[in-house]
Write a protein that holds these residues in place. Structure first.
Motif, PDB file in Angstrom:
ATOM      1  N   TYR A 161       0.895  -1.254  -0.058  1.00 62.76           N
ATOM      2  CA  TYR A 161      -0.002   0.080   0.059  1.00 62.76           C
ATOM      3  C   TYR A 161       0.852   1.200   0.200  1.00 62.76           C
ATOM      4  O   TYR A 161       0.629   2.253  -0.595  1.00 62.76           O
ATOM      5  CB  TYR A 161      -0.965   0.087   1.180  1.00 62.76           C
ATOM      6  N   HIS A 162       1.791   1.001   0.769  1.00 66.26           N
ATOM      7  CA  HIS A 162       2.724   2.664   1.040  1.00 66.26           C
ATOM      8  C   HIS A 162       3.377   2.507  -0.336  1.00 66.26           C
ATOM      9  O   HIS A 162       3.679   3.691  -1.124  1.00 66.26           O
ATOM     10  CB  HIS A 162       4.151   2.179   1.835  1.00 66.26           C
ATOM     11  N   THR A 207       1.760   6.458  -7.136  1.00 67.97           N
ATOM     12  CA  THR A 207       0.578   7.134  -7.542  1.00 67.97           C
ATOM     13  C   THR A 207       1.011   8.840  -7.462  1.00 67.97           C
ATOM     14  O   THR A 207       0.616   9.423  -8.613  1.00 67.97           O
ATOM     15  CB  THR A 207      -0.440   6.943  -6.852  1.00 67.97           C
ATOM     16  N   ARG A 208       1.690   9.063  -6.515  1.00 70.34           N
ATOM     17  CA  ARG A 208       2.147  10.366  -6.498  1.00 70.34           C
ATOM     18  C   ARG A 208       3.009  10.922  -7.334  1.00 70.34           C
ATOM     19  O   ARG A 208       3.052  12.016  -7.757  1.00 70.34           O
ATOM     20  CB  ARG A 208       2.721  10.764  -5.124  1.00 70.34           C
ATOM     21  N   ARG A 232       0.822   4.260  -3.095  1.00 71.06           N
ATOM     22  CA  ARG A 232       0.756   5.498  -2.854  1.00 71.06           C
ATOM     23  C   ARG A 232       1.843   6.615  -3.304  1.00 71.06           C
ATOM     24  O   ARG A 232       1.639   7.193  -3.878  1.00 71.06           O
ATOM     25  CB  ARG A 232       0.436   5.805  -1.314  1.00 71.06           C
ATOM     26  N   ARG A 233       3.127   6.054  -3.202  1.00 70.12           N
ATOM     27  CA  ARG A 233       4.218   6.573  -3.597  1.00 70.12           C
ATOM     28  C   ARG A 233       4.254   6.803  -5.110  1.00 70.12           C
ATOM     29  O   ARG A 233       4.476   7.528  -5.630  1.00 70.12           O
ATOM     30  CB  ARG A 233       5.390   5.947  -3.119  1.00 70.12           C
TER      31      ARG A 233
END
Length: 320
Positions: A162-163, A169-170, A166-167
């Protein structure tokens, strides 16, 4: 799917099928199958072993380190390992597994999955060096997730995947992933990889076809079985973004460390590994002769036939 690999010829399949190193596979399983609770001695040893193994093969190896605030045990530092065959490719075929362990038990757990990925990189090192991608070419990436198993409580899972999502995606890197093959290979008496996601059924059937071409008379592990997608696995955050995901997950039953030498079926693991190696070479369009230009008699998997092929594929799975 926005990439169109070519099927390997019969001659190329025969040539690539000869590439093998079961001793390396066995050694890797033995090295990784140890206590690997997060931030324990075994966990640090395995992280170092994975990184060193891939650096020796000239892969770009990076750590995605982050701290999570666990309500039960406090702050926990986790480390995803990201290894790229070539650092500046625009698209990647991504193979991944988790390397952390559950509790303090010594089991095969994710050891077989990690060893299988390292073995693919090791066995194919000369073939993969033929890839010299320009910015629009495709390459291979291996990801070893941390924090998959529960830390402190049953709900604190999948933290590494998940981390990373998120990274990525940013920073937009998530768009560089063509397809993700999460591998969770547990050694059992009845190994099989069922089909789980309709959108990638064509690729699953190609794995099954490659296995049939290599092993006509032996037990098949890519069987015509449809199973529901498990909820507690590293594919979840990627699948939620509708990225192409082809899960390779067996029945969750790991062997204890004392039984590894006697019960791990390295013949079966090598069979699965060989099928995956051919799939990777085919997806990356690595030719045994390094021909360029034209199709050289190979079949191109065009996405415009996707709907028809998917319907046929699903039908064949039910009827097989």
């Amino acid at each position: 799917m926005h990439y169109h690999p070519k099927e390997l010829t019969t001659q190329e399949i025969e040539y690539f099928a000869q590439l093998t190193d079961v001793n390396h596979l066995q050694e890797a399983v033995q090295r990784i199958a140890r206590k690997r609770n997060v931030n324990g001695i075994g966990h640090k040893y395995i992280r170092r072993y994975i990184k060193q193994s891939l650096k020796k093969l000239d892969w770009l190896v990076q750590e995605d380190t982050f701290v999570t605030d666990n309500p039960v045990v406090g702050k926990v530092r986790l480390h995803n390992i990201i290894a790229k065959l070539t650092p500046h490719a625009n698209r990647y075929l991504m193979l991944g597994c988790h390397y952390d362990g559950k509790g303090y038990k010594k089991t095969t757990g994710s050891a077989i999955s990690c060893a299988l990925l390292l073995n693919i990189a090791h066995v194919l090192q000369k073939e993969l060096k033929k890839i010299s991608p320009r910015p629009w070419d495709i390459s291979l990436m291996l990801v070893f997730f941390d924090g998959k198993e529960a830390i402190g409580s049953r709900d604190n899972i999948l933290q590494g995947s998940y981390h990373l999502v998120r990274r990525w995606t940013r920073n937009g890197f998530i768009n560089n992933i063509d397809m993700f093959l999460p591998i969770d290979f547990y050694e059992t008496q009845d190994i099989h990889f069922p089909h789980m996601i309709v959108s990638t059924v064509i690729w699953y059937l190609r794995l099954r076809q490659l296995e049939n071409l290599l092993y006509h008379k032996r037990t098949k592990y890519f069987q015509a079985i449809i199973r529901e997608l498990p909820e507690r696995n590293d594919h979840m955050p990627f699948h939620a973004l509708r990225l192409p995901v082809l899960p390779l997950i067996t029945i969750p039953k790991a062997l204890s460390l004392k039984n590894i030498s006697k019960k791990v079926d390295y013949t079966a693991i090598e069979q699965v590994s060989k099928v995956l190696r051919l799939f990777v070479l085919e997806y990356l369009q690595v030719s045994s002769k390094q021909k360029s230009g034209g199709n050289d008699g190979q079949v191109v998997l065009y996405p415009c036939l996707g709907l028809i092929l998917t319907l046929l594929a699903v039908t064949s799975l039910w009827l097989a």
